[in-house]
Each structure stands twice: as structure tokens, then as C-alpha cells.
Design a protein around this motif. Sequence first.
Motif, PDB file in Angstrom:
ATOM      1  N   HIS A 114     -14.035  27.990 -32.751  1.00  0.00           N
ATOM      2  CA  HIS A 114     -14.353  28.287 -31.511  1.00  0.00           C
ATOM      3  C   HIS A 114     -14.825  28.922 -30.531  1.00  0.00           C
ATOM      4  N   SER A 115     -15.100  28.489 -29.500  1.00  0.00           N
ATOM      5  CA  SER A 115     -16.669  29.402 -28.694  1.00  0.00           C
ATOM      6  C   SER A 115     -15.427  30.635 -27.890  1.00  0.00           C
ATOM      7  N   VAL A 116     -16.114  32.135 -27.817  1.00  0.00           N
ATOM      8  CA  VAL A 116     -15.690  32.944 -26.726  1.00  0.00           C
ATOM      9  C   VAL A 116     -16.335  33.566 -26.373  1.00  0.00           C
ATOM     10  N   ILE A 117     -16.922  34.247 -25.040  1.00  0.00           N
ATOM     11  CA  ILE A 117     -17.550  35.387 -24.541  1.00  0.00           C
ATOM     12  C   ILE A 117     -17.047  36.525 -24.533  1.00  0.00           C
ATOM     13  N   VAL A 118     -18.255  37.417 -25.131  1.00  0.00           N
ATOM     14  CA  VAL A 118     -18.335  38.845 -25.758  1.00  0.00           C
ATOM     15  C   VAL A 118     -18.061  39.205 -24.364  1.00  0.00           C
ATOM     16  N   GLY A 119     -17.058  40.789 -23.738  1.00  0.00           N
ATOM     17  CA  GLY A 119     -18.097  40.963 -22.789  1.00  0.00           C
ATOM     18  C   GLY A 119     -18.315  39.909 -21.562  1.00  0.00           C
ATOM     19  N   THR A 120     -18.623  40.102 -20.216  1.00  0.00           N
ATOM     20  CA  THR A 120     -19.126  40.039 -19.456  1.00  0.00           C
ATOM     21  C   THR A 120     -19.669  38.883 -19.327  1.00  0.00           C
ATOM     22  N   PRO A 121     -18.142  37.335 -19.036  1.00  0.00           N
ATOM     23  CA  PRO A 121     -19.114  35.834 -19.147  1.00  0.00           C
ATOM     24  C   PRO A 121     -19.672  35.959 -18.162  1.00  0.00           C
ATOM     25  N   ALA A 122     -20.370  34.858 -18.355  1.00  0.00           N
ATOM     26  CA  ALA A 122     -21.630  33.887 -17.280  1.00  0.00           C
ATOM     27  C   ALA A 122     -20.962  32.520 -17.127  1.00  0.00           C
ATOM     28  N   GLU A 123     -20.680  32.841 -15.289  1.00  0.00           N
ATOM     29  CA  GLU A 123     -19.854  31.276 -15.029  1.00  0.00           C
ATOM     30  C   GLU A 123     -20.690  29.983 -15.948  1.00  0.00           C
ATOM     31  N   GLU A 124     -22.003  30.200 -16.468  1.00  0.00           N
ATOM     32  CA  GLU A 124     -22.367  28.600 -16.385  1.00  0.00           C
ATOM     33  C   GLU A 124     -22.304  28.955 -18.305  1.00  0.00           C
ATOM     34  N   ASP A 125     -21.800  29.703 -18.636  1.00  0.00           N
ATOM     35  CA  ASP A 125     -21.363  29.859 -20.452  1.00  0.00           C
ATOM     36  C   ASP A 125     -19.878  29.967 -20.268  1.00  0.00           C
ATOM     37  N   PRO A 255      -2.353  30.285 -31.880  1.00  0.00           N
ATOM     38  CA  PRO A 255      -1.470  31.576 -31.119  1.00  0.00           C
ATOM     39  C   PRO A 255      -1.802  31.677 -29.876  1.00  0.00           C
ATOM     40  N   GLN A 256      -1.372  32.019 -29.172  1.00  0.00           N
ATOM     41  CA  GLN A 256      -2.207  32.745 -27.645  1.00  0.00           C
ATOM     42  C   GLN A 256      -2.632  33.704 -27.206  1.00  0.00           C
ATOM     43  N   SER A 257      -3.734  33.610 -27.494  1.00  0.00           N
ATOM     44  CA  SER A 257      -5.080  34.729 -27.434  1.00  0.00           C
ATOM     45  C   SER A 257      -5.585  35.303 -25.430  1.00  0.00           C
ATOM     46  N   ASN A 258      -5.954  36.002 -25.641  1.00  0.00           N
ATOM     47  CA  ASN A 258      -6.715  36.476 -24.604  1.00  0.00           C
ATOM     48  C   ASN A 258      -8.102  35.725 -24.202  1.00  0.00           C
ATOM     49  N   LYS A 259      -8.871  35.324 -25.392  1.00  0.00           N
ATOM     50  CA  LYS A 259      -9.630  34.230 -24.893  1.00  0.00           C
ATOM     51  C   LYS A 259     -10.031  32.769 -25.263  1.00  0.00           C
ATOM     52  N   GLY A 260     -10.543  31.530 -24.258  1.00  0.00           N
ATOM     53  CA  GLY A 260     -10.612  30.998 -24.254  1.00  0.00           C
ATOM     54  C   GLY A 260     -10.137  29.606 -23.458  1.00  0.00           C
ATOM     55  N   LEU A 261     -10.069  28.431 -22.936  1.00  0.00           N
ATOM     56  CA  LEU A 261      -9.831  28.135 -21.916  1.00  0.00           C
ATOM     57  C   LEU A 261      -8.785  27.130 -23.072  1.00  0.00           C
ATOM     58  N   GLU A 262      -8.673  26.570 -24.079  1.00  0.00           N
ATOM     59  CA  GLU A 262      -7.323  26.797 -25.198  1.00  0.00           C
ATOM     60  C   GLU A 262      -6.314  27.616 -25.248  1.00  0.00           C
ATOM     61  N   ASP A 263      -7.046  28.355 -24.974  1.00  0.00           N
ATOM     62  CA  ASP A 263      -5.921  29.204 -25.504  1.00  0.00           C
ATOM     63  C   ASP A 263      -4.947  29.963 -24.328  1.00  0.00           C
ATOM     64  N   ARG A 264      -5.617  29.869 -23.157  1.00  0.00           N
ATOM     65  CA  ARG A 264      -4.776  29.840 -21.765  1.00  0.00           C
ATOM     66  C   ARG A 264      -4.067  28.444 -21.560  1.00  0.00           C
ATOM     67  N   ARG A 265      -4.025  27.747 -21.603  1.00  0.00           N
ATOM     68  CA  ARG A 265      -3.191  26.746 -21.510  1.00  0.00           C
ATOM     69  C   ARG A 265      -2.204  25.681 -22.236  1.00  0.00           C
ATOM     70  N   GLU A 266      -1.698  25.299 -22.678  1.00  0.00           N
ATOM     71  CA  GLU A 266      -0.369  24.512 -23.971  1.00  0.00           C
ATOM     72  C   GLU A 266      -1.686  22.725 -23.465  1.00  0.00           C
ATOM     73  N   SER A 267      -2.236  22.909 -24.815  1.00  0.00           N
ATOM     74  CA  SER A 267      -3.331  21.281 -24.368  1.00  0.00           C
ATOM     75  C   SER A 267      -2.403  20.217 -23.951  1.00  0.00           C
TER      76      SER A 267
END
Length: 272
Positions: A114-125, A255-267
Motif C-alpha cells: 500500500h502506498s500513501v502520501i505523508v502530509g501534503t500530497p503532490a498531484e503527480e504523486d 478496513p476503511q482508512s483516510n489514506k489511499g484511493l482504494e480505501d476511499r472507495r470499494e472496488s
Amino acid sequence: MIEHKSPEDIERMHVTGQFVGQVLAELGDLAAVGVNLLDLEHHARRRIKERGAESCYWDYEPSFGKGPFRNVVCLSVNDAVLHGLPHSYKLRDGDLLTMDMAVGIDGWAADSAHSVIVGTPAEEDLRLIEATEVALEAAIKVAQPGNKLGDISAAIGAVAAEYGYPVNLEFGGHGIGRTMHEDLHIPNDGRAGRGWKLRPGLTIAIEPWFAAGTNKIVFDPDGWTIRSADGSRTAHSEHTVAITETGPLVLTRRPQSNKGLEDRRESSATGR
């Protein structure tokens, strides 16, 4: 040898997968500016010990690598994408962190990343992480009984091409079950309709990973950490998946989390 698991075996793997997903979600929530990578490693160690599980990484010693791996989670930052060796490093605002963990419980393994952004995300990331997660969902969707292994690889490669990212074929998905790595290599690009036929009972780890600017990799002096050769950012998403009579079953769903595309929506890939 490729072993097809019984429904009871798959359920045991599901128990392991749920634990892996839970711990990865916890690590994602703990990853914040100023947090040391070793704090994340020690959290994972505590959780594994509490559960009575066994790390698949501890003492892992493949043909690559420098000596046995003596950690329980791979932590890769920014241009590092695979086998990141935990070390004393405090996370900084905007870091892209990939966490990869595999454990065994009662003799059955599960593996997820699982990959996440720490703090302020850059759009390209965010876009790079999104590409790996969309590729993973596309691969899971075609992991149907009767399809071929090449259908999974082709689905990942198609998403990479759509997003404009090159694909490295040296490291990819694999069989999994009684051990972390079983027979079957699953490249992250390939030809649909080719390769091993997917049958109920097959359990595999599907793991698209991309670097933003290259398909070439380099190893750190530690002998483990793999980076993009051009220093561009990287991201990695992985699930352990079982092929069943009714379709693919994701065993490591977080389980649902605040970080990551997959965690914001059910596949929508499996409906599970």
C-alpha cells in the motif's frame, strides 16, 4: 509445483489476509511528518507478536539481497519502491511511502502492499498511486476462473500505458499459500489469452508497481532497497487474491482508512 487450495484453505488464508490488511491500515494512519520508519517497523513487530503470527520477511534470503532480511515490513520512500529496508529516517512532508507486509498464521501466508502520501500530497504523486490501484482493480476483475494468467498481466500493462508509465518486468506478482512465494510469476505486462489457466483454488499475489519516469531499477548499497534508476517517484499496490468458483476473492482487503484511493472507495472489481 502449483497447489490449488480447498475452500477451507482459502478461508484460513483469508484470516491471515485480514490481519495483514488491518496492520497495513494502521501503519498508513501512523505515517505522519516526523515519524521514524523504525517506529512503523516496531509497531508491525508488536502486532505480529500479539497475534501469534510469523513474519514471512524475517530471515528471508533470496538470490538477490545482502544477507537475510531482518525486519517484518518493507518501507520504501519516494524513489524506492520494493524491499525498502527500514532504517532511522523521519518522514517529511510530501514523502511517498510504500509499505509491504507478508505474514503467516497457522501455516497460511498473505501478502499486501500500500502506498500513501505523508502530509501534503503532490498531484503527480496522487496520480502515480492511483495508477497502481486502478491497475490492481483491473487485474482483480479479470482474475476469473477460465481466464489466463496473461489476462492479469495485460490488464495491468493496459492501465500503465493509459497513464503513461513504463513497466518493469523483473519483479511482479507470484503464487502464494503455504509460503510467501510459490510457483507462478505474474509480470506487470503481457499478452491476454496466454499462460497458465486460472482455476478455482489458485491463490496469487497481484502487485502492480510503477516508477514515474523509467522501467529501470537500481539497488541501494544495503543490497535490498530497489529504486527507480532515474530517481523518479514510485508507487506499489498489492493484494493476495483467491480464484473461486464465483470469481476472485480479495483476501487482504484493508478496513476503511483516510489514506489511499482504494480505501476511499470499494472496488467494483469483485463486488465483495
